[in-house]
Design an enzyme around this catalytic site. Structure first.
Site, mmCIF file in Angstrom:
data_model
loop_
_atom_site.group_PDB
_atom_site.id
_atom_site.type_symbol
_atom_site.label_atom_id
_atom_site.label_comp_id
_atom_site.label_asym_id
_atom_site.label_seq_id
_atom_site.Cartn_x
_atom_site.Cartn_y
_atom_site.Cartn_z
ATOM 1 N N LYS A 201 39.432 39.545 -10.787
ATOM 2 C CA LYS A 201 38.040 39.745 -10.350
ATOM 3 C C LYS A 201 37.590 41.189 -10.624
ATOM 4 C CE LYS A 201 34.125 39.353 -8.396
ATOM 5 N NZ LYS A 201 33.030 38.488 -8.753
ATOM 6 N N CYS A 257 27.640 44.395 -6.854
ATOM 7 C CA CYS A 257 28.998 44.141 -7.352
ATOM 8 C C CYS A 257 29.534 45.202 -8.304
ATOM 9 C CB CYS A 257 29.035 42.770 -8.012
ATOM 10 S SG CYS A 257 28.471 41.485 -6.904
ATOM 11 N N LYS A 317 17.899 43.408 -10.850
ATOM 12 C CA LYS A 317 17.788 42.631 -12.079
ATOM 13 C C LYS A 317 16.713 41.571 -11.828
ATOM 14 C CE LYS A 317 20.814 39.263 -12.759
ATOM 15 N NZ LYS A 317 22.031 38.482 -12.966
HETATM 16 C C1 UGA Z 1 28.065 40.381 -11.528
HETATM 17 C C2 UGA Z 1 28.914 39.597 -12.538
HETATM 18 O O1 UGA Z 1 28.191 39.416 -13.751
HETATM 19 C C3 UGA Z 1 29.297 38.232 -11.958
HETATM 20 O O2 UGA Z 1 30.164 37.561 -12.879
HETATM 21 C C4 UGA Z 1 30.025 38.426 -10.622
HETATM 22 O O3 UGA Z 1 30.326 37.198 -10.007
HETATM 23 C C5 UGA Z 1 29.127 39.224 -9.667
HETATM 24 O O4 UGA Z 1 28.780 40.496 -10.289
HETATM 25 C C6 UGA Z 1 29.894 39.461 -8.392
HETATM 26 O O5 UGA Z 1 30.928 40.132 -8.451
HETATM 27 O O6 UGA Z 1 29.537 38.869 -7.362
HETATM 28 P P1 UGA Z 1 25.491 40.347 -10.769
HETATM 29 O O7 UGA Z 1 25.788 41.679 -10.176
HETATM 30 O O8 UGA Z 1 24.833 39.325 -9.925
HETATM 31 O O9 UGA Z 1 26.838 39.662 -11.338
HETATM 32 O O10 UGA Z 1 24.529 40.545 -12.047
HETATM 33 P P2 UGA Z 1 24.739 40.880 -13.586
HETATM 34 O O11 UGA Z 1 23.928 39.938 -14.368
HETATM 35 O O12 UGA Z 1 26.155 41.003 -13.946
HETATM 36 O O13 UGA Z 1 24.052 42.333 -13.698
HETATM 37 C C7 UGA Z 1 24.603 43.493 -13.095
HETATM 38 C C8 UGA Z 1 23.828 44.717 -13.524
HETATM 39 O O14 UGA Z 1 24.066 45.030 -14.901
HETATM 40 C C9 UGA Z 1 22.298 44.563 -13.396
HETATM 41 O O15 UGA Z 1 21.739 45.746 -12.876
HETATM 42 C C10 UGA Z 1 21.846 44.348 -14.840
HETATM 43 O O16 UGA Z 1 20.526 44.759 -15.067
HETATM 44 C C11 UGA Z 1 22.841 45.220 -15.583
HETATM 45 N N1 UGA Z 1 23.013 44.836 -16.994
HETATM 46 C C12 UGA Z 1 23.503 43.632 -17.325
HETATM 47 C C13 UGA Z 1 22.685 45.751 -17.999
HETATM 48 O O17 UGA Z 1 22.234 46.898 -17.735
HETATM 49 N N2 UGA Z 1 22.869 45.386 -19.314
HETATM 50 C C14 UGA Z 1 23.362 44.170 -19.658
HETATM 51 O O18 UGA Z 1 23.520 43.920 -20.873
HETATM 52 C C15 UGA Z 1 23.688 43.271 -18.640
#
Ligand code: UGA
Length: 429
Positions: A201, A257, A317
């Protein structure tokens, strides 16, 4: 086989897990000590904004119930999922208070009867926690670490279509029984020990966070050499070994996360006297991205004049109302301190943002247009699709000065420039 299951914790993970298990036909009791949340859920109202959750809640209401009575819920199920929050402390360590409170309740019930129960841990916990819980609970329980990989904003879809299911346990019986719960979900299964599962994880989230920081550094270099990070990311991501996802450059990662798990894994390594150099760099780059972005906003205002900033997007996000470690909130706080005036708009996160962002110098608007009206710069921090559908001609007319600083490279830079905006993204020309 349909099971009677208790899920402890009704946050993004616990509630999604509860409604999805109910949708698979299981009989689910969701427990939370927060009475207000439970009362809402009893009425079919989700206390969080998460697409699909409320629909499933209403559709499968026969299979799901809500209570604050933890002891009674444990009496009624042999399978218990723990999905309580494990938030960060100020020093980056994990606050395990809620988790160990649940453990105490489990211990109480085992002292009262002889039923064998399975405890599946969904919460992200420090390595070694599952074994510690198993020691405390004794042989009337089997413990499984079963991490969750759903993303906020697409939680239901991710839960029902996972890339993999991880089960870390010593108990063959528990493994088989948990597997049956997921029998209708097609995904590769990984069976391992609890410590490896706990590390899977942390390693997954930390790797993704590092990927984002890596592309953000490439974006910063793009700015220096005159290249375009969107095209670089496309070219790099087509290599299947690298993959296209999580290569969007911008203001850095936020949420409940990645920031927490990156820090926690650094701490775990530190505690074993190992210096996790790459992860420390990923963390530092993420901090730099926000500061650098705030710097871009200030620079354009110093050059062009004005103090009025419009911010589009407050959640960390799109498609969520969660503002935890949101880049937007952090950037607004920096600008507020320096005396700039902010008007902010978000489709769903304003109520949460109001608790975090206090006067002076902040106003919340009812539409993207009203936020932009009279402003000297439009700052996009969260790429909600609503913003891309907005009539930018009208926005330009309503603004005092036509400046856009785009923290997600969401707009087409050439188009914005053609329309007469001064446009800056992150690593794009
Ligand atoms: C993340 C993981 O992706 C999940 O697999 C995991 O289950 C979850 O954490 C957790 O541990 O509970 P989450 O935090 O909901 O999910 O959202 P993400 O889509 O991963 O985005 C995280 C951050 O990264 C956001 O601020 C998003 O804007 C940023 N991000 C994402 C970027 O800046 N660039 C990208 O290409 C993708």
């Amino acid at each position: 086989m349909k099971e009677k299951i208790t899920v402890v914790g009704t946050g993004y993970v616990g509630l999604t897990l509860g409604v999805c298990l109910a949708s698979l036909g299981h009989c689910v009791i969701c427990v939370d000590k927060d009475k207000e949340k439970i009362n809402k859920l009893k009425k079919g109202i989700s206390p969080i904004f998460e697409p699909g959750v409320e629909d499933l809640l209403r559709k499968h209401k026969k299979n799901i119930s809500f209570t604050t009575d933890i002891e009674n819920s444990f009496q009624n199920s042999e399978i218990i999922f723990i999905a309580v929050g494990t938030p960060p402390k100020n020093n980056g360590n994990i606050n395990m208070t809620f988790f160990w409170e649940v453990a105490k309740e489990l211990k109480k019930i085992s002292d009262k009867n002889h039923i064998h129960r399975i405890v599946a841990i969904k919460s992200t916990v420090p390595v070694g926690t599952s074994d510690k819980l198993a020691d405390i609970l004794g042989n009337k329980f089997s413990v499984v670490f079963n991490p969750e990989f759903l993303r906020e904003g697409s939680a239901v879809k991710d839960f029902l279509n996972p890339d993999r299911i991880i089960l870390g346990t010593k108990s063959e019986k528990a493994k088989k029984r948990i597997l049956k719960i997921y029998s209708s979900i097609a995904a590769p299964k990984v069976f391992t020990d609890t410590k490896s599962a706990e590390l899977i994880k942390y390693a997954s989230n930390s790797f993704l966070a590092t990927k984002i920081s890596f592309i953000n550094e490439i974006a910063n270099i793009c700015e220096k050499v005159g290249a375009n990070v969107s095209e670089v990311a496309e070219g790099v991501g087509l290599d299947k070994r690298i993959g296209k996802q999580f290569l969007n450059a911008g203001v850095g990662y936020g949420g409940s996360c990645f920031p927490k798990d990156v820090e926690a894994l650094i701490k775990i390594a530190d505690s074993k006297k190992y210096d996790f150099r790459i992860l420390k760099a990923a963390f530092a780059v993420n901090e730099y991205q926000r500061k650098n972005f705030a710097g871009k906003i200030k620079k354009v205002l110093e050059k062009e004049g004005g103090k009025d900033i419009c911010v589009w997007g407050l959640s960390f996000k799109p498609n969520t109302d969660d503002i935890r470690k949101s880049p937007a909130i952090e950037i607004i706080k920096t600008l507020q301190k320096e005396g700039y005036k902010i008007k902010a708009y978000d489709p769903v996160a304003i109520e949460n943002a109001k608790k975090e962002l206090i006067l002076p110098n902040i106003e919340f608007s009812e539409s993207p247009f009203l936020a932009a009206k009279g402003s000297d710069v439009l700052v996009l921090v969260t790429e909600w699709s609503e913003f891309l559908k907005t009539d930018m001609k009208k926005i330009k007319e309503a603004m005092r000065r036509p400046n856009i600083i785009d923290g997600r490279n969401a707009f087409d830079s050439k188009k914005m420039k053609r329309m007469g905006f001064y446009y800056e993204g992150v690593g794009v020309r």
